[in-house]
Write a protein that holds these residues in place. Structure first.
Motif, PDB file in Angstrom:
ATOM      1  N   PRO A 235      34.188 108.298  93.783  1.00  0.00           N
ATOM      2  CA  PRO A 235      35.108 107.640  92.839  1.00  0.00           C
ATOM      3  C   PRO A 235      35.106 108.327  91.486  1.00  0.00           C
ATOM      4  N   GLY A 236      36.301 108.506  90.901  1.00  0.00           N
ATOM      5  CA  GLY A 236      36.434 109.023  89.556  1.00  0.00           C
ATOM      6  C   GLY A 236      36.693 107.898  88.576  1.00  0.00           C
ATOM      7  N   LEU A 237      37.259 108.242  87.413  1.00  0.00           N
ATOM      8  CA  LEU A 237      37.519 107.231  86.395  1.00  0.00           C
ATOM      9  C   LEU A 237      38.824 106.477  86.618  1.00  0.00           C
ATOM     10  N   GLY A 238      39.693 106.997  87.463  1.00  0.00           N
ATOM     11  CA  GLY A 238      40.921 106.282  87.796  1.00  0.00           C
ATOM     12  C   GLY A 238      41.941 106.214  86.688  1.00  0.00           C
TER      13      GLY A 238
ATOM     14  N   SER B 158      38.480 116.991  86.829  1.00  0.00           N
ATOM     15  CA  SER B 158      38.347 116.346  88.141  1.00  0.00           C
ATOM     16  C   SER B 158      38.109 114.847  88.030  1.00  0.00           C
ATOM     17  N   VAL B 159      37.403 114.436  86.977  1.00  0.00           N
ATOM     18  CA  VAL B 159      36.995 113.038  86.852  1.00  0.00           C
ATOM     19  C   VAL B 159      38.147 112.115  86.482  1.00  0.00           C
ATOM     20  N   MET B 160      39.283 112.676  86.093  1.00  0.00           N
ATOM     21  CA  MET B 160      40.432 111.853  85.713  1.00  0.00           C
ATOM     22  C   MET B 160      40.965 111.012  86.867  1.00  0.00           C
ATOM     23  N   CYS B 161      40.761 111.472  88.089  1.00  0.00           N
ATOM     24  CA  CYS B 161      41.379 110.856  89.258  1.00  0.00           C
ATOM     25  C   CYS B 161      40.668 109.574  89.675  1.00  0.00           C
ATOM     26  N   GLU B 162      41.340 108.847  90.542  1.00  0.00           N
ATOM     27  CA  GLU B 162      40.714 107.682  91.166  1.00  0.00           C
ATOM     28  C   GLU B 162      39.620 108.126  92.134  1.00  0.00           C
ATOM     29  N   THR B 163      39.879 109.229  92.848  1.00  0.00           N
ATOM     30  CA  THR B 163      38.893 109.840  93.749  1.00  0.00           C
ATOM     31  C   THR B 163      38.801 111.313  93.405  1.00  0.00           C
ATOM     32  N   MET B 164      37.574 111.824  93.284  1.00  0.00           N
ATOM     33  CA  MET B 164      37.387 113.212  92.855  1.00  0.00           C
ATOM     34  C   MET B 164      36.561 113.981  93.876  1.00  0.00           C
ATOM     35  N   MET B 165      36.772 115.283  93.909  1.00  0.00           N
ATOM     36  CA  MET B 165      35.950 116.165  94.732  1.00  0.00           C
ATOM     37  C   MET B 165      34.670 116.499  93.987  1.00  0.00           C
TER      38      MET B 165
ATOM     39  N   ALA C 288      25.705 104.417  77.517  1.00  0.00           N
ATOM     40  CA  ALA C 288      27.112 104.094  77.761  1.00  0.00           C
ATOM     41  C   ALA C 288      27.421 102.626  77.498  1.00  0.00           C
ATOM     42  N   ASP C 289      26.390 101.815  77.343  1.00  0.00           N
ATOM     43  CA  ASP C 289      26.591 100.404  77.026  1.00  0.00           C
ATOM     44  C   ASP C 289      26.223 100.076  75.589  1.00  0.00           C
ATOM     45  N   SER C 290      25.847 101.099  74.807  1.00  0.00           N
ATOM     46  CA  SER C 290      25.402 100.833  73.451  1.00  0.00           C
ATOM     47  C   SER C 290      26.577 100.476  72.548  1.00  0.00           C
ATOM     48  N   GLU C 291      26.321  99.576  71.615  1.00  0.00           N
ATOM     49  CA  GLU C 291      27.358  99.156  70.679  1.00  0.00           C
ATOM     50  C   GLU C 291      27.782 100.305  69.775  1.00  0.00           C
ATOM     51  N   GLU C 292      26.808 101.132  69.395  1.00  0.00           N
ATOM     52  CA  GLU C 292      27.096 102.259  68.510  1.00  0.00           C
ATOM     53  C   GLU C 292      28.091 103.228  69.143  1.00  0.00           C
ATOM     54  N   ASN C 293      27.868 103.594  70.417  1.00  0.00           N
ATOM     55  CA  ASN C 293      28.788 104.507  71.095  1.00  0.00           C
ATOM     56  C   ASN C 293      30.143 103.864  71.334  1.00  0.00           C
ATOM     57  N   GLY C 294      30.136 102.564  71.556  1.00  0.00           N
ATOM     58  CA  GLY C 294      31.404 101.866  71.735  1.00  0.00           C
ATOM     59  C   GLY C 294      32.267 101.938  70.490  1.00  0.00           C
TER      60      GLY C 294
ATOM     61  N   THR D 238      30.581 110.130  86.072  1.00  0.00           N
ATOM     62  CA  THR D 238      30.802 108.828  86.710  1.00  0.00           C
ATOM     63  C   THR D 238      29.503 108.066  86.937  1.00  0.00           C
ATOM     64  N   SER D 239      28.432 108.780  87.238  1.00  0.00           N
ATOM     65  CA  SER D 239      27.173 108.069  87.499  1.00  0.00           C
ATOM     66  C   SER D 239      26.572 107.488  86.231  1.00  0.00           C
ATOM     67  N   LEU D 240      26.890 108.094  85.084  1.00  0.00           N
ATOM     68  CA  LEU D 240      26.330 107.608  83.825  1.00  0.00           C
ATOM     69  C   LEU D 240      27.225 106.598  83.115  1.00  0.00           C
ATOM     70  N   ILE D 241      28.543 106.698  83.290  1.00  0.00           N
ATOM     71  CA  ILE D 241      29.409 105.775  82.545  1.00  0.00           C
ATOM     72  C   ILE D 241      30.235 104.850  83.424  1.00  0.00           C
ATOM     73  N   GLY D 242      30.204 105.037  84.750  1.00  0.00           N
ATOM     74  CA  GLY D 242      30.977 104.167  85.628  1.00  0.00           C
ATOM     75  C   GLY D 242      30.531 102.712  85.523  1.00  0.00           C
ATOM     76  N   GLU D 243      31.501 101.806  85.388  1.00  0.00           N
ATOM     77  CA  GLU D 243      31.251 100.366  85.285  1.00  0.00           C
ATOM     78  C   GLU D 243      30.360 100.017  84.094  1.00  0.00           C
ATOM     79  N   THR D 244      30.555 100.715  82.977  1.00  0.00           N
ATOM     80  CA  THR D 244      29.874 100.388  81.731  1.00  0.00           C
ATOM     81  C   THR D 244      30.916 100.013  80.683  1.00  0.00           C
ATOM     82  N   HIS D 245      30.422  99.556  79.515  1.00  0.00           N
ATOM     83  CA  HIS D 245      31.332  99.257  78.418  1.00  0.00           C
ATOM     84  C   HIS D 245      32.105 100.511  77.994  1.00  0.00           C
ATOM     85  N   MET D 246      31.459 101.675  78.105  1.00  0.00           N
ATOM     86  CA  MET D 246      32.133 102.904  77.702  1.00  0.00           C
ATOM     87  C   MET D 246      33.347 103.181  78.576  1.00  0.00           C
ATOM     88  N   GLU D 247      33.220 102.974  79.861  1.00  0.00           N
ATOM     89  CA  GLU D 247      34.379 103.187  80.732  1.00  0.00           C
ATOM     90  C   GLU D 247      35.516 102.258  80.334  1.00  0.00           C
ATOM     91  N   THR D 248      35.189 101.029  80.012  1.00  0.00           N
ATOM     92  CA  THR D 248      36.221 100.097  79.560  1.00  0.00           C
ATOM     93  C   THR D 248      36.862 100.568  78.259  1.00  0.00           C
TER      94      THR D 248
END
Length: 301
Positions: A164-167, A139-146, A83-89, A109-119
């Protein structure tokens, strides 16, 4: 790269949020909407939520190409480094749309949260792009998800886990496979925890198309349920033991079908606004006629 949380979007794109099991073989109404929104641009399909990423991508690649999309690209994330790789970005930088497949929303969220990909995802949305998600991807679209709770029964206070979701959309919590898995109880439980948020339940093969984060329109074969807890007068969620059944008084429920539009700011169906206006007109029509209407004092209509 600045965090999306530090930026304010001048413009936002469209969210297409799908309740899962969308029709892939018949009319494919929802996937046609996705393809139409992407148009001649590139659609990136991310299978981060899936345990079978290659198979899942191939299914969607064939469908979207059949629907006329020329550029359908796979974005797979197996670990946070991906999720932080330049290629995927770079895959996202020139994309018109992003599609989250189903699976496990906590993997997203656990794999891309607070990474360059999320940005990059927020940058795409804030520049007018189309972000789509089905099932876990909804479900992940929300700020908070079930992320965990039993369905099909009355809600017990301690049986709902949230994370926390992607917000991408705030002040809502979204559930999917809604009627099919009997999830009204857990959606009520989520709203009881924070009545500020709207609870939105999506049936299978049903989507909401969210425009400008202001309103959404229903698309597909099923229903959309909107739970509004802003007028709750009683809740036992903070008072009873975790295995106690939830009690709520004065919860508002809207049930919407294809073509209905809901105002997220006013928390009302848009056609209800029109009906309210029509009621006012009907009431004014009951005033007795007089011979010279020009002498009638002006009213509020």
């Amino acid at each position: 790269m600045p965090s999306h949380k530090q930026r304010k979007a001048d413009k936002v794109g469209t969210l297409i949020i799908i309740g899962g099991h969308e029709d892939r073989e018949g009319k494919r109404e929802i996937l046609k909407e996705v393809a139409g929104r992407v148009g001649k641009g590139k659609l990136v399909v991310t299978t981060v939520a899936s345990e079978e990423p290659e198979e899942s991508f191939e299914d969607y690649r064939k469908i979207f190409q059949d629907l006329g999309l020329k550029g359908v690209t796979h974005l797979n994330v197996n670990q946070r480094a991906d999720a932080d790789s330049e290629e995927n970005g770079k895959l996202l930088q020139d994309a018109r749309g992003l599609f989250f497949t189903g699976g496990d929303q906590l993997r997203i969220t656990s794999l891309i949260g607070e990474t360059h990909m999320e940005t990059h995802i927020h940058n795409l949305f804030e520049s007018g792009g189309v972000i789509c998600g089905t099932s876990a991807g909804a479900s992940v679209m929300c700020e908070t998800m079930m992320i965990e709770s039993e369905g099909g029964e009355s809600h017990r206070i301690g049986r709902l886990r949230m994370a926390p979701g992607l917000g991408l959309i705030r002040d809502v919590v979204i559930d999917q496979h809604f009627a099919e898995r009997g999830r009204m109880g857990r959606l009520l439980g989520a709203v009881a925890q924070n009545p500020r948020v709207l609870g939105i339940g999506l049936d299978e093969d049903t989507a909401i198309v969210v425009e400008e984060l202001c309103y959404f329109t229903v698309l597909g074969e099923g229903a959309v349920y909107v739970v509004d807890g802003s007028c709750i007068t009683h809740s036992n969620i903070a008072e009873e033991a975790e295995d106690h059944i939830l009690s709520l008084y004065d919860v508002k429920l809207h049930v919407l079908s294809e073509g209905d539009t809901f105002d997220l700011k006013e928390r009302r169906p848009l056609n209800a606004h029109q009906q309210d206006a029509g009621t006012n007109l009907e009431n004014s029509a009951t005033i007795p006629e007089i011979e010279n209407p020009q002498e009638t004092p002006a009213t509020d209509g």
